[in-house]
Scaffold this motif. Sequence first.
Motif, mmCIF file in Angstrom:
data_model
loop_
_atom_site.group_PDB
_atom_site.id
_atom_site.type_symbol
_atom_site.label_atom_id
_atom_site.label_comp_id
_atom_site.label_asym_id
_atom_site.label_seq_id
_atom_site.Cartn_x
_atom_site.Cartn_y
_atom_site.Cartn_z
ATOM 1 N N ASN A 40 0.835 -1.212 0.000
ATOM 2 C CA ASN A 40 0.000 0.000 0.000
ATOM 3 C C ASN A 40 0.869 1.262 0.000
ATOM 4 O O ASN A 40 0.574 2.234 -0.705
ATOM 5 C CB ASN A 40 -0.916 0.008 1.229
ATOM 6 N N LEU A 41 1.945 1.218 0.790
ATOM 7 C CA LEU A 41 2.851 2.372 0.868
ATOM 8 C C LEU A 41 3.480 2.658 -0.491
ATOM 9 O O LEU A 41 3.453 3.802 -0.969
ATOM 10 C CB LEU A 41 3.946 2.089 1.901
ATOM 11 N N LEU A 42 4.010 1.626 -1.133
ATOM 12 C CA LEU A 42 4.703 1.822 -2.412
ATOM 13 C C LEU A 42 3.746 2.231 -3.517
ATOM 14 O O LEU A 42 4.118 2.972 -4.429
ATOM 15 C CB LEU A 42 5.467 0.554 -2.778
ATOM 16 N N ALA A 43 2.495 1.786 -3.427
ATOM 17 C CA ALA A 43 1.493 2.206 -4.408
ATOM 18 C C ALA A 43 1.270 3.712 -4.333
ATOM 19 O O ALA A 43 0.943 4.356 -5.329
ATOM 20 C CB ALA A 43 0.184 1.460 -4.164
ATOM 21 N N GLU A 44 1.489 4.277 -3.150
ATOM 22 C CA GLU A 44 1.287 5.719 -2.961
ATOM 23 C C GLU A 44 2.515 6.547 -3.343
ATOM 24 O O GLU A 44 2.388 7.660 -3.850
ATOM 25 C CB GLU A 44 0.928 6.015 -1.494
ATOM 26 N N ILE A 45 3.704 6.016 -3.066
ATOM 27 C CA ILE A 45 4.893 6.873 -3.167
ATOM 28 C C ILE A 45 5.789 6.567 -4.356
ATOM 29 O O ILE A 45 6.664 7.375 -4.683
ATOM 30 C CB ILE A 45 5.737 6.802 -1.876
ATOM 31 N N TYR A 46 5.596 5.417 -5.021
ATOM 32 C CA TYR A 46 6.503 5.032 -6.099
ATOM 33 C C TYR A 46 5.964 5.446 -7.458
ATOM 34 O O TYR A 46 4.789 5.247 -7.758
ATOM 35 C CB TYR A 46 6.740 3.521 -6.082
ATOM 36 N N SER A 47 6.833 6.025 -8.260
ATOM 37 C CA SER A 47 6.491 6.353 -9.646
ATOM 38 C C SER A 47 7.680 5.954 -10.506
ATOM 39 O O SER A 47 8.827 6.312 -10.203
ATOM 40 C CB SER A 47 6.214 7.847 -9.791
ATOM 41 N N ASP A 48 7.417 5.177 -11.564
ATOM 42 C CA ASP A 48 8.550 4.663 -12.353
ATOM 43 C C ASP A 48 9.226 5.719 -13.221
ATOM 44 O O ASP A 48 10.242 5.443 -13.857
ATOM 45 C CB ASP A 48 8.122 3.466 -13.209
ATOM 46 N N ASP A 49 8.692 6.938 -13.238
ATOM 47 C CA ASP A 49 9.350 7.998 -14.007
ATOM 48 C C ASP A 49 10.088 8.988 -13.105
ATOM 49 O O ASP A 49 10.536 10.033 -13.553
ATOM 50 C CB ASP A 49 8.334 8.743 -14.889
ATOM 51 N N GLN A 50 10.222 8.629 -11.829
ATOM 52 C CA GLN A 50 10.945 9.488 -10.886
ATOM 53 C C GLN A 50 12.140 8.728 -10.307
ATOM 54 O O GLN A 50 12.048 7.522 -10.061
ATOM 55 C CB GLN A 50 10.019 9.897 -9.726
ATOM 56 N N PRO A 51 13.278 9.395 -10.112
ATOM 57 C CA PRO A 51 14.412 8.712 -9.475
ATOM 58 C C PRO A 51 14.051 8.278 -8.057
ATOM 59 O O PRO A 51 13.291 8.971 -7.368
ATOM 60 C CB PRO A 51 15.523 9.766 -9.469
#
Length: 201
Positions: free
Chosen positions: A37-48
Amino acid sequence: MTLPLKKKMSSPEELRNQAETARKGKNYVEAADLYSNLLAEIYSDDQPLSVQICKDFVHYAECLLNTGENDEDTFETIWEVLENARVGYEKMKEEDRPAEGLIDVHELLGELSLKRLDLEEAVSQYQQSSELALANPNLSWRIPLNSLFMKATALNYLGKLPEYRDALDKAINFIDEEKAKPKNAADIKAMDEIRADFVNR
């Protein structure tokens, strides 16, 4: 008329704290759900990736490895999660990257490979983690020793006995080198016990 209260959504920091509490309490299924759930909120594959997000990926993978769900879908998820962390760490400047970051990634990839019975890959991953750990003298002696021993274990499973004995000898030599440096009594006792176990093997 009383309106139902809206459930307050957890912030990323709250989710991370909950996940960490569950992980440290070895409630791995709950922790894995929280990290997801945390990574779904904070991770974006176009951001370092930041160091913190890489750590979140590593901890998520650790929890998935310990849930006991030994199916290929879970294994694929773990591999992808660890690859994200590996790429994230490798793109960082060396001075910004925590010393244990890539070591943790390769050790968990080694553990995953053992579970998949991909023993050659396990040897490769533990070789990489041991090289990284041995290159950093500031780490606890237990970190490189674990990688050296797990590489030997994978070689033993492969039936490569000469290479297994050579890897175990390297682990024993490492202990001897570390014992020559100033250590507390507890460390020396632990080293002696581990060395004796390795020699008996």
